[in-house]
Scaffold this motif. Sequence first.
Motif, PDB file in Angstrom:
ATOM      1  N   LEU A  30      -3.200  -1.367   8.487  1.00 34.46           N
ATOM      2  CA  LEU A  30      -3.909  -0.126   8.198  1.00 34.46           C
ATOM      3  C   LEU A  30      -2.992   0.892   7.527  1.00 34.46           C
ATOM      4  O   LEU A  30      -3.383   1.579   6.577  1.00 34.46           O
ATOM      5  CB  LEU A  30      -4.492   0.443   9.495  1.00 34.46           C
ATOM      6  N   TYR A  31      -1.729   0.966   8.016  1.00 35.81           N
ATOM      7  CA  TYR A  31      -0.771   1.887   7.412  1.00 35.81           C
ATOM      8  C   TYR A  31      -0.460   1.490   5.969  1.00 35.81           C
ATOM      9  O   TYR A  31      -0.308   2.342   5.083  1.00 35.81           O
ATOM     10  CB  TYR A  31       0.508   1.903   8.256  1.00 35.81           C
ATOM     11  N   ALA A  32      -0.364   0.184   5.711  1.00 38.70           N
ATOM     12  CA  ALA A  32      -0.085  -0.289   4.352  1.00 38.70           C
ATOM     13  C   ALA A  32      -1.204   0.097   3.387  1.00 38.70           C
ATOM     14  O   ALA A  32      -0.947   0.486   2.238  1.00 38.70           O
ATOM     15  CB  ALA A  32       0.120  -1.805   4.364  1.00 38.70           C
ATOM     16  N   ARG A  33      -2.430   0.013   3.833  1.00 42.12           N
ATOM     17  CA  ARG A  33      -3.536   0.380   2.947  1.00 42.12           C
ATOM     18  C   ARG A  33      -3.596   1.879   2.722  1.00 42.12           C
ATOM     19  O   ARG A  33      -3.943   2.336   1.634  1.00 42.12           O
ATOM     20  CB  ARG A  33      -4.846  -0.137   3.531  1.00 42.12           C
ATOM     21  N   ARG A  34      -3.256   2.649   3.752  1.00 40.88           N
ATOM     22  CA  ARG A  34      -3.279   4.105   3.573  1.00 40.88           C
ATOM     23  C   ARG A  34      -2.183   4.569   2.625  1.00 40.88           C
ATOM     24  O   ARG A  34      -2.380   5.531   1.882  1.00 40.88           O
ATOM     25  CB  ARG A  34      -3.129   4.795   4.929  1.00 40.88           C
ATOM     26  N   THR A  35      -1.037   3.932   2.670  1.00 37.25           N
ATOM     27  CA  THR A  35       0.075   4.310   1.792  1.00 37.25           C
ATOM     28  C   THR A  35       0.082   3.533   0.488  1.00 37.25           C
ATOM     29  O   THR A  35       1.008   3.679  -0.317  1.00 37.25           O
ATOM     30  CB  THR A  35       1.406   4.073   2.518  1.00 37.25           C
ATOM     31  N   VAL A  36      -0.930   2.700   0.248  1.00 33.91           N
ATOM     32  CA  VAL A  36      -1.058   1.897  -0.977  1.00 33.91           C
ATOM     33  C   VAL A  36       0.234   1.101  -1.205  1.00 33.91           C
ATOM     34  O   VAL A  36       0.856   1.161  -2.280  1.00 33.91           O
ATOM     35  CB  VAL A  36      -1.400   2.784  -2.200  1.00 33.91           C
ATOM     36  N   SER A  37       0.671   0.393  -0.173  1.00 29.93           N
ATOM     37  CA  SER A  37       1.878  -0.416  -0.257  1.00 29.93           C
ATOM     38  C   SER A  37       1.484  -1.886  -0.183  1.00 29.93           C
ATOM     39  O   SER A  37       1.225  -2.444   0.894  1.00 29.93           O
ATOM     40  CB  SER A  37       2.841  -0.059   0.882  1.00 29.93           C
ATOM     41  N   THR A  38       1.400  -2.519  -1.347  1.00 30.69           N
ATOM     42  CA  THR A  38       1.011  -3.932  -1.379  1.00 30.69           C
ATOM     43  C   THR A  38       2.115  -4.827  -0.819  1.00 30.69           C
ATOM     44  O   THR A  38       1.825  -5.880  -0.221  1.00 30.69           O
ATOM     45  CB  THR A  38       0.690  -4.340  -2.822  1.00 30.69           C
ATOM     46  N   ASP A  39       3.376  -4.452  -0.996  1.00 30.78           N
ATOM     47  CA  ASP A  39       4.468  -5.266  -0.465  1.00 30.78           C
ATOM     48  C   ASP A  39       4.405  -5.337   1.061  1.00 30.78           C
ATOM     49  O   ASP A  39       4.573  -6.412   1.655  1.00 30.78           O
ATOM     50  CB  ASP A  39       5.817  -4.688  -0.906  1.00 30.78           C
ATOM     51  N   LEU A  40       4.167  -4.186   1.705  1.00 28.58           N
ATOM     52  CA  LEU A  40       4.062  -4.177   3.158  1.00 28.58           C
ATOM     53  C   LEU A  40       2.863  -4.992   3.625  1.00 28.58           C
ATOM     54  O   LEU A  40       2.935  -5.713   4.634  1.00 28.58           O
ATOM     55  CB  LEU A  40       3.963  -2.728   3.659  1.00 28.58           C
ATOM     56  N   ALA A  41       1.751  -4.901   2.916  1.00 29.00           N
ATOM     57  CA  ALA A  41       0.561  -5.663   3.307  1.00 29.00           C
ATOM     58  C   ALA A  41       0.819  -7.163   3.213  1.00 29.00           C
ATOM     59  O   ALA A  41       0.401  -7.942   4.095  1.00 29.00           O
ATOM     60  CB  ALA A  41      -0.624  -5.266   2.420  1.00 29.00           C
ATOM     61  N   GLU A  42       1.498  -7.604   2.147  1.00 28.09           N
ATOM     62  CA  GLU A  42       1.791  -9.027   2.018  1.00 28.09           C
ATOM     63  C   GLU A  42       2.741  -9.490   3.139  1.00 28.09           C
ATOM     64  O   GLU A  42       2.591 -10.598   3.692  1.00 28.09           O
ATOM     65  CB  GLU A  42       2.409  -9.297   0.648  1.00 28.09           C
ATOM     66  N   GLU A  43       3.713  -8.658   3.483  1.00 28.52           N
ATOM     67  CA  GLU A  43       4.634  -9.011   4.548  1.00 28.52           C
ATOM     68  C   GLU A  43       3.910  -9.150   5.886  1.00 28.52           C
ATOM     69  O   GLU A  43       4.140 -10.106   6.650  1.00 28.52           O
ATOM     70  CB  GLU A  43       5.735  -7.959   4.641  1.00 28.52           C
ATOM     71  N   VAL A  44       2.997  -8.222   6.199  1.00 28.87           N
ATOM     72  CA  VAL A  44       2.245  -8.294   7.454  1.00 28.87           C
ATOM     73  C   VAL A  44       1.344  -9.515   7.467  1.00 28.87           C
ATOM     74  O   VAL A  44       1.185 -10.183   8.514  1.00 28.87           O
ATOM     75  CB  VAL A  44       1.452  -6.998   7.665  1.00 28.87           C
ATOM     76  N   CYS A  45       0.749  -9.867   6.325  1.00 23.01           N
ATOM     77  CA  CYS A  45      -0.113 -11.058   6.272  1.00 23.01           C
ATOM     78  C   CYS A  45       0.698 -12.325   6.567  1.00 23.01           C
ATOM     79  O   CYS A  45       0.201 -13.262   7.224  1.00 23.01           O
ATOM     80  CB  CYS A  45      -0.785 -11.153   4.907  1.00 23.01           C
ATOM     81  N   ARG A  46       1.935 -12.388   6.081  1.00 24.31           N
ATOM     82  CA  ARG A  46       2.785 -13.552   6.385  1.00 24.31           C
ATOM     83  C   ARG A  46       3.094 -13.613   7.882  1.00 24.31           C
ATOM     84  O   ARG A  46       3.086 -14.706   8.490  1.00 24.31           O
ATOM     85  CB  ARG A  46       4.069 -13.474   5.568  1.00 24.31           C
ATOM     86  N   GLU A  47       3.347 -12.455   8.494  1.00 27.50           N
ATOM     87  CA  GLU A  47       3.626 -12.436   9.929  1.00 27.50           C
ATOM     88  C   GLU A  47       2.400 -12.832  10.732  1.00 27.50           C
ATOM     89  O   GLU A  47       2.508 -13.491  11.783  1.00 27.50           O
ATOM     90  CB  GLU A  47       4.114 -11.050  10.343  1.00 27.50           C
TER      91      GLU A  47
END
Length: 631
Positions: free
Chosen positions: A256-273
Amino acid sequence: MRGDNRQIQTAVLGGADSEEPLMLPLEAIELDAFRRRHEGDTFWCGVLLGGCGVQLTTKLYTDRVCHFAHYPGPDGHPHLCGRSARGVASADHLYVKAAADAWLRARGTEAGFDFVQPDGAPIGSVVDIQLPHRKLRVHLDQEVAPDWDAEHEPVLGVSVPVDSDTLIDRWYVHRIRLDSEGTARRVRIGTEAFALPTEWFALDECEVTDRGLSTPAVERIVHARSAPPSTRWTPGKKQKESAQDVQAHELMRRLLYARRTVSTDLAEEVCREITELAGVSPQLQRRLDAARRSALAWVEKETEARRELFARLSQAVAAQKTGSVKAVLAEIKAGTRGGRTEEEEHTVREAAAYLAAVEAAKLARLDTLLEDVSRLPANEDPWGLRSKVEQLLQVAAEAGKIGEHRQAQLSLWSTRLRYLPFPPRPAKPFKPQERVPLHQQVGRAYWTTRPCPQCRADRGQQCVVDGGPHAGRVRQVPHVDRLRPVIDELQEQQKKHEAVRTTCPAPTAARKPAPGASRPANPTPHDPNRPGNSPSSKSPTSEGIRPSPPCSYCRPAAAAHAAEQNCGGTFGPAPIWSAAPQEQRPPASFWRRPRAAWATRTSRKCSVSIAYCTFTACSPKYTTSTISGSS
């Protein structure tokens, strides 16, 4: 009934009962192409648009938007129409029917359409679409409130409100909007859910199911709602969470934080985890999988948008569009908060180098102009110097930051220009005026006041083509032979309404006074602005005012002087001194005196007040011709 002065932007083709809508382009250059494309078509104020059913014409303007207009009535007065909806969206219900009919026929489905008017609503507010198993009711405005308990399924326009309770109870609500594309309107269907933004889809992406109208967003919502219910929590029993469940909650918060900050790198990292996490409870695992799918779809969408953004920047640099490069570069700096790839960094460096080169070129041009202006001779033409300094200031404004030294030079030239004496500009060479077509010299209301001798159209009827393959069609403009007598008549009326110009009587009995003859006393001043003293009113003697004595010098020469001066021996609206040399004209103090005081000076030859002396031959020093009065 009063006429509605709002501009008409929509019409129907072919006839008053037609269901084929059309929108007029707003720009003049687009209207020319529109007229050529519909050269053989007729436009009507359609009955299904709430109009009067009368034929329309197109009106082209360059200083405002183009629009449809009614033809004037037989008496030349504007046509009165009670149509209430005249804007771009006034034919949306016809566009909805045409788009829905084509969409359903492509799927092999027949449907019925009806423009109902519940509770006296205006036509076009509601469109009923009868499908084989369901019925849709499209609400294009707020005139009719949607009925959620009725047998039909409401589809709401963008201006129709819906409360949160309805969204929660029904899971979703259908929306509809129409976007302008050229001279048509394109239909888009949206799905609105509680606490989620409305998702829009083209009509081809939608389907008709047993539930009714369905979009990709509806399928996702129904699939999410159809999941097994969660375990009910009972008071007094504290549910223990495993370490994996706690980590799963933390990962969803990071997504949720990644989408609010528009951080695609963080979103991809969380998806891998999330993929690597194991041992999560089944209920929480389903939520994790759904969150991961949603995050990956969002990352893909953001990546595509980012790729398009950098592609636009590369295209703007290649096309050398400075304004577009600045705008896209600012958008990239604001939107790409995370790291950039090597290719993206290269694109940004190229754009920055291009902007730096443009700024350097502007400064170089500014330096060249400053050097050119500084080399001008001291006796340079002020008007030429002014144009060069204005060009210099314009280039400086485009250059942006120019430095203190250049700014000081610009201020110096601006100050010098302010104190330069400017002689009168040289007269521009005479350019013959372009010939105005006859139909532009006559108002449209006068086109049909006379019968046409060429096509035999009666009074009040439009001219038609009288030969060729298009014989019988209505012409855009009348025939020339029909307009010429109208123009002649209007010119005659205009001459009658012009300001009356009184001609000097010039009787034959008047003679030039003998040399040495005594001058008569100054007459009573004749004020042309006084009631009763105008040429079209009664004579001054009828009002008790003594008229001025006639000019004994200029009357015998009236005809000769009128031919010489080309003024007809008339009293003009202001004194005429152009015939006298500069040294023989009145002093400057004479012009500062009011018009009523002009009669205090007398002609040196005829001893008549100069305000009433008609011709320049009367006095070599003071000559004039003024409004009204006797000579």
